[in-house]
Design an enzyme around this catalytic site. Structure first.
Site, PDB file in Angstrom:
ATOM      1  N   GLU A 180     -14.600   6.344 -18.585  1.00  4.64           N
ATOM      2  CA  GLU A 180     -15.566   5.255 -18.352  1.00  4.64           C
ATOM      3  C   GLU A 180     -16.993   5.768 -18.509  1.00  4.64           C
ATOM      4  OE1 GLU A 180     -14.924   2.904 -14.831  1.00  4.64           O
ATOM      5  OE2 GLU A 180     -16.852   1.877 -15.032  1.00  4.64           O
ATOM      6  N   LYS A 213      -3.313   4.496 -10.806  1.00  2.62           N
ATOM      7  CA  LYS A 213      -4.510   5.139 -11.359  1.00  2.62           C
ATOM      8  C   LYS A 213      -5.348   5.683 -10.205  1.00  2.62           C
ATOM      9  CE  LYS A 213      -8.112   2.743 -13.257  1.00  2.62           C
ATOM     10  NZ  LYS A 213      -9.215   3.110 -12.337  1.00  2.62           N
ATOM     11  N   ASP A 270      -9.468  -1.747  -8.715  1.00 10.07           N
ATOM     12  CA  ASP A 270     -10.146  -2.031  -7.447  1.00 10.07           C
ATOM     13  C   ASP A 270     -11.505  -2.686  -7.709  1.00 10.07           C
ATOM     14  OD1 ASP A 270     -11.481   0.204  -8.344  1.00 10.07           O
ATOM     15  OD2 ASP A 270     -11.185   1.402  -6.524  1.00 10.07           O
ATOM     16  N   GLU A 328      -9.104   8.104  -9.363  1.00 10.72           N
ATOM     17  CA  GLU A 328     -10.366   8.570  -9.937  1.00 10.72           C
ATOM     18  C   GLU A 328     -10.622  10.037  -9.627  1.00 10.72           C
ATOM     19  OE1 GLU A 328     -13.568   6.014  -8.635  1.00 10.72           O
ATOM     20  OE2 GLU A 328     -12.576   4.209  -9.398  1.00 10.72           O
TER      21      GLU A 328
HETATM   22  O1  KIV Z   1     -11.252  -0.948 -11.223  1.00 11.05           O
HETATM   23  C1  KIV Z   1     -11.268  -1.181 -12.441  1.00 11.05           C
HETATM   24  O2  KIV Z   1     -11.294  -2.315 -12.901  1.00 11.05           O
HETATM   25  C2  KIV Z   1     -11.254  -0.031 -13.350  1.00 11.05           C
HETATM   26  C3  KIV Z   1     -11.508  -0.289 -14.806  1.00 11.05           C
HETATM   27  C4  KIV Z   1     -12.876  -0.729 -15.041  1.00 11.05           C
HETATM   28  C5  KIV Z   1     -11.148   0.892 -15.636  1.00 11.05           C
HETATM   29  O3  KIV Z   1     -11.072   1.062 -12.915  1.00 11.05           O
END
Ligand code: KIV
Length: 276
Positions: A193, A123, A55, A125
């Protein structure tokens, strides 16, 4: 649909179970973010293992000041574009802000990313209790999950900025605890991160699943960068943990191939990119 050049060497597809096998063999996992078919095809041809439709597209493609305005429709659209550029590369898509606030919403959003977008994994968070419940529900319904801990950009307002996380004993213990919990919930991959390198190394050593670092030192099982950062075309200041791989090279293909080589050889990140 991406058509491989006839003389391109055939690659074995990278799969979700294959990621754990790579960790077990000590093979570094090379990941980059991607947002469209042409860049995705360059990554495929340069031997990248995983493309993440992050994102971050809200900031680097749309020019927004954070990732929060990115919608599920945006994510489905860009994931579909990227999937057309890939053949053997694993495709992961981010669940955007507020699209995993409860298990039913997360399941519906993931179904779109997998069925309409062509992703193989989503993915999300965070590692608190409710996030782990969401992960467990997705996994129960056969949606592979990549967790993301440390600096979680969707929480930028709560964190007070884009700062390194896990510094100090209490914060490190909290992060380590969350890493254990996301694995128990069923996550198959973990992005770390902006985390001190020593903490990322010790979490990587402890967990059975692979870790992918960004600003988290060289000892993670793999590395990811925002592709526009590593090509030096992100407007504004490039994060310190990134590197311009296009500088001094003749093409985007060469830049991506150099990144892949450096990650696999444990040369990236180097001392100049490592913070904390
Ligand atoms: O949104 C993204 O690009 C990410 C990466 C930086 C891990 O979550």
């Amino acid at each position: 649909m991406y058509v491989q050049p006839a003389d391109a060497p055939k690659r074995k597809p990278v799969t979700v179970p294959g990621l754990r096998a790579m960790k077990a063999r000590g093979e570094k996992i090379v990941m980059l973010t991607g947002y469209d078919a042409s860049f995705a095809a360059q990554m495929e041809a340069a031997g990248v293992d995983v493309v993440l439709v992050g994102d971050s597209l809200g900031m680097v493609v749309q020019g927004q000041s954070s990732t929060l305005p990115v919608t599920l429709d945006d994510m489905v659209y860009h994931t579909r574009l990227v999937s057309r550029g890939l053949a053997a590369t694993l495709l992961i898509a981010d669940l955007p802000f507020m699209q995993f606030r409860d298990p039913a919403i997360a399941l519906a959003a993931s179904a779109r990313l997998l069925a309409e977008g062509g992703a193989a994994m989503v993915k999300l968070e965070g590692g608190s209790e409710w996030v782990c419940e969401v992960i467990a529900r997705l996994v129960k319904h056969d949606v592979p999950v990549c967790a993301h801990l440390g600096l979680t950009p969707q929480s930028v307002h709560k964190l007070g900025g884009y700062r390194m996380q896990g510094k100090g004993d209490d914060a490190a213990a909290r992060l380590r605890g969350e890493a254990r919990e996301v694995v128990l919930a069923g996550a198959e991959l973990l992005v770390l991160e902006s985390v001190p390198a020593a903490l990322a190394a010790s979490i990587t050593h402890e967990l059975a699943i692979p870790t992918i670092g960004i600003g988290a030192g060289v000892d993670c099982d793999g590395q990811v960068l925002v592709c526009y950062d590593m090509l030096g075309i992100t407007p504004g200041r490039r994060p310190k943990f990134s590197k311009d791989f296009l500088s001094g090279r003749g093409s985007i293909h060469e830049a991506i191939a150099a990144y892949a080589d450096d990650v696999r050889a444990g040369r990236f990140p180097g001392p100049e990119q490592i913070a904390g």
